[in-house]
Design an enzyme around this catalytic site. Sequence first.
Site, PDB file in Angstrom:
ATOM      1  N   CYS A  93       0.841  -1.203   0.000  1.00  9.57           N
ATOM      2  CA  CYS A  93       0.000   0.000   0.000  1.00  9.57           C
ATOM      3  C   CYS A  93       0.878   1.256   0.000  1.00  9.57           C
ATOM      4  O   CYS A  93       1.534   1.546  -0.990  1.00  9.57           O
ATOM      5  CB  CYS A  93      -0.958  -0.045   1.182  1.00  9.57           C
ATOM      6  SG  CYS A  93      -2.386   1.024   0.975  1.00  9.57           S
ATOM      7  N   HIS A 211      -3.576  -5.734   1.017  1.00 13.82           N
ATOM      8  CA  HIS A 211      -2.872  -5.935   2.285  1.00 13.82           C
ATOM      9  C   HIS A 211      -2.786  -7.415   2.663  1.00 13.82           C
ATOM     10  O   HIS A 211      -3.696  -7.934   3.311  1.00 13.82           O
ATOM     11  CB  HIS A 211      -3.610  -5.194   3.410  1.00 13.82           C
ATOM     12  CG  HIS A 211      -3.418  -3.717   3.378  1.00 13.82           C
ATOM     13  ND1 HIS A 211      -2.442  -3.072   4.113  1.00 13.82           N
ATOM     14  CD2 HIS A 211      -4.071  -2.748   2.700  1.00 13.82           C
ATOM     15  CE1 HIS A 211      -2.510  -1.773   3.891  1.00 13.82           C
ATOM     16  NE2 HIS A 211      -3.485  -1.539   3.044  1.00 13.82           N
ATOM     17  N   GLU A 213      -0.831  -8.697   4.880  1.00 13.81           N
ATOM     18  CA  GLU A 213      -0.560  -8.844   6.319  1.00 13.81           C
ATOM     19  C   GLU A 213      -1.856  -8.832   7.125  1.00 13.81           C
ATOM     20  O   GLU A 213      -1.871  -9.271   8.271  1.00 13.81           O
ATOM     21  CB  GLU A 213       0.407  -7.744   6.789  1.00 13.81           C
ATOM     22  CG  GLU A 213      -0.205  -6.393   7.141  1.00 13.81           C
ATOM     23  CD  GLU A 213      -0.691  -5.587   5.936  1.00 13.81           C
ATOM     24  OE1 GLU A 213      -0.665  -6.093   4.791  1.00 13.81           O
ATOM     25  OE2 GLU A 213      -1.134  -4.435   6.141  1.00 13.81           O
TER      26      GLU A 213
END
Lengths: 244, 1005
Positions: A93, A211, A213
Amino acid sequence: MKFIILCGVGINCENESAQALSSVGIDSKIVHVNDLIEKRVILNSYAGLVIPGGFSYGDELGSGRVLALKIKKYLMDEINEFILNGRPILGICNGFQVLEKLGVFNFNDNDTVYDFSLTHNKNREFVDKWTLLKVDHSVKSAWTNFSSEQIYLPIRHGEGRVVFRNAECGFAKFAEKKLIPLYYQSDVNGSDGNVAAVIDKSGMVLGMMPHPECATFCEHSVKINHQIRNDGKMFFESVKRYLS
Amino acid sequence: MLVTRVEVWKKNGLFAGSLNLGNSRVASYQEVNCYYIEEKSLEDSELEKIKYELFGDEIIDRVLVGGNEDLVVNDSWIAVEVGYLFGVTDNSAKVVEEGLSLLYPERKWKASSFKLYLFKRCEVEEIQTGVFRYLGNRLINRISFKRCCDLDFVNRFENIKKISTDENISLSEGAQIRRVSLDVSDQELIEISRSRCLALNLEEMHTIKNFYQGLKVSKQRILDGLPIGPTDVELEIIAQTWSEHCKHKIFNALIDYTESSDVKLKLGNRKVDGLYKEYIKGATQKVRSIMKDDFTVSLFHDNAGIVSFDKFINIAVKVETHNGPSGLDPYGGALTGILGVNRDILGTGIGAKPIANMDVFCVGELDTPEHELPKELIHPKEILRGIHKGVMDGGNKSGIPTVNGAVNFERDYCGKPLVYCGTIGVVPKKNKNGIKGHSKIVKCGMRVVMVGGAIGADGIHGATFSSLELNQESPSSAVQIGDPFTQKKVLDFILEARDLCLYSTLTDNGAGGLSSSIGEMATYTGGAVIDVSKCPVKYSGLTPYQLVISESQERMSIAVSPEHLNEFLALAKSREVLATDIGEFNNSGYFEVRSCGETVAKIPLAFLHDGVPKMKLEASWCGPNKRESWFLDQSSERRKENFTGDYNKALLLVMSDLNVASKERIIRMYDHEVQGATVTKPFSGQGGNGVNSGSVIWMYPHGGEKDGAIAVSCGLSPTLSKSDPYLMAKYAVDEAVRNVIAIGGDPDYIALLDNFCWPDPVETVENPDGPYRAAQLVRSCIGLCEASVGYMAPLISGKDSMKNNFKSSDGRKISVLPTLLITAVSKTSTNSLVESSFKNVGDNIYIVSSESPSYLKDGILDRYYDFSASKYEAENFSVEKNLRLYRKINSAIKEKLISSVQDVSDGGALSAIVESAIGGDLGVSILLPDSSNPLLELFGERSGAFIISVSKINSGKFETKLGASAVKLGEVCVGNNITVVCAEKQLVNLSLDELKKTWIKEEWW
């Protein structure tokens, strides 16, 4: 094997990035960018680097721009050496935006420079939603060596629209050079060719808007067709396999 | 000084588009980011370099720094420039300066930012109103209109005057001490209070006057070399500390409550010695004495309430309001609101980490006719757009997920919007040195360190201003824009310093600035002295009193041991955070302020904190007042019909009502997943359209146990205030509690927060409604107390905003509905999560309730049909019965008997069913029992009720567990239809697509 996770100046996903790495058994240290600049921590003594998401410098003047300026001024040699040494870098990002502004994805072909930019989504709105992505496995990267062809990940950005210089041929060239590992299945932000991620020519650097994670643990998952999806974990498993 | 103008144009086709300027026609326009930069010796070659290194992107932008470039601008176009008035925070400019300093560290740079809008083919008159309304706010922006052929515009790159940035301002007042003489008539005392914006009444002015005239005080002051009367600094500090905002005088007042003999729900005449003590603290004390495990840790004295989560961590929760500033500048007001409550959490205990934001807005109806709105008010549509963007930027840019909220629309919020901002934080039980996380230890000799932004004149009188009615003279210096980037740096730095044990404790600088934060921290040691001339300032010329009470944002006050001071300051420097040693904590008994070593204020702490005289209020209740419309033309009001039995139409009206309609588009603009812990998100279901009743945050990533989680939600039902605020409060508590139950919360671990927003309950000549408003307040507090005790849910924190009135220049009064927001935080586990969307075809659908009464009056359907008959009114309900039911439901969730749960709220049971169906993308077939009253059954609003779906396999067990509380209504089916049949008559038959289209209403947001 220990990774550095960058933090400070408005970055805000460092903790979940550390948790994602640790879920696959990769140790990490969260390091303020000034600690690298002031040499309290030496980048090249680490095995990998994650530049997490966030709003560095409040996204003023364009997302990632001022942090990239800072890195370019003080850390560019170390970053280049890091890449030359074959150490993996992941920009998520805002981290992707920083890497893009650093120019690490640019390449030269027949005396023409090919590059792209990340800018405001077509509708100019920030959006947080889980989205379906297609993985191109003909693209070889330390981060995307897994078998799933369709994955779900959350996107959370207002400036994720990939715009290539010379839209048509720029996109075609990046695709031809096998530098685009991820595509959105639908038009989520107006990106040329629905591009969601880009790798550098070494395959060690991955920049992605979604994302991973935040889709690492089963607890993170939205329930799609009653399935639990923690597809983000595959990126971290892939890099672990690569380094082992 | 050379000033350069930089314009960053988007290359063709990227963003040029049209802009809706309200009533003016849609104008074709371009938006250009512009900057002025100032530096002594900027070379042309350097300028070329920074064009694309700093300001623009070669692929997307065209950066112009001179007028001779081939720019296609048509002479007939209108150029509108919107910049900031000086003194207003300019976040882009700050980053431009940082960026330039990165490139050329040896030079000093100054910048300002503004926007240039180009409108094609139009006249200034056509767009002027729209520009003032949508693009700039004259309280904070400078706005200019030019024609593109004007010389001014053609030559805009040359002949630029010096930038009017903050440093050029030199305020006229000198820095000397001024004595304010209070030895004057009552009328003059009132005038002093009014003209200085002190918001002190005559009795309070007398108290101050008498204090300073006291023999002992004057003797001491002579010894100290201070003037006999108060200095301006002292008067201002006292006013801030005694403000309604800080001291909650109304909630501490002696109230004489009486009710007439014919009122519907008699609560009994009573004398209340402080609503806060009696009903808020009182409720919590009672709950703590009866609850099995007292999970409360620190209540009522810190910035936020703290409760225990597990053996590792505690949770801090706080909700604030920022109504007044949001009414004047919606974006800035809401942004400072959310950043302010984040700092509250950061300033709790030894410093808690914000992990989630919650926001609730109450605004006027979006279709309020422009011509009915008093001209000094901002239209609700613009208010909503601004406050939403403020909360969005505040949360997203700070990396704090916005996980829960609500938007409520009602005509009477036109006068003042309500903006509730809440934050949840986590603090470890103990730090490395074994100091308790909730402790507040300050010792004599510790340094007072101010951390964060520099001080300017912004936000002076915020605390006292919020204690006044909004009117056309409201001060614009009370409006500020927050800086999430600076605050994020402060937040990261403080948490890092906390874990290194570099400081002892801290508090935020909110309302009242240093006067409140240090004045309050001083009570821990019994004194403090600061020298305000040491504070970093945005510009020179600020007087000591301005420095002490300024509410310039992003600042914390921190107690640091002398032995840690250097390390603390060095870390701050390396994290790019301003930190300044400004004084010392002592046990002198005084809060002393110096300027360049000279004492300018020295106030005994005892007088400062306990000297405020107790207020006395009359409260009289004779049933609800008839509500009067403030519209000039009554025919603009929505006309109500009589319900004739068209259930399809009624359902469509309910689903399309803004209070029920999906806010998905604006909610998805909030990052609700950052920090990687939001496990039940605001939305669920196949297409992610289903609305959950709240959110669940996993605590493991925040240092908690592996499967530990908290459920958060809120409740409010302001429309019931029109009938009885006692019921309003009880229903609000129930809604909040029921919402957390619906997402798996534990009914025996619920903490509540109460936030009151009220029209002024103090009777004056201008406010004859005082006793009625006060009675409404008493009734709501009684309702709140009963519900809190009944649910055994302690009230752990709260706030009140008591001046939510507006008076227009044409004499119209608009008061908000008395509104109580309840926030509920409960404990749950990642093993017992449940969402609202239907899951499987064939699942049975039940309405599960405590047989609580239903009402239509003051409900959603009452906005379209006439339900004024008394049989439709809301009635009292049994909290105890509800709690018993909630325990059973929780046990069924834990046993995994349940597929989905949705609470029955605005719009009644049928809208809850439709929402679950839309979420699951599945049809529904409902068969009501013959004996039921379909109108009440389908659209009645009530406490204690849920729509629950259960698989066929589990239905037997579920029915046994719930007994008569669960009534089967129908089942989830294939296809795309919602049907309802009662007594062999089909009442509703609508397609999911049609309902979804009505409900999602994209165009509104």
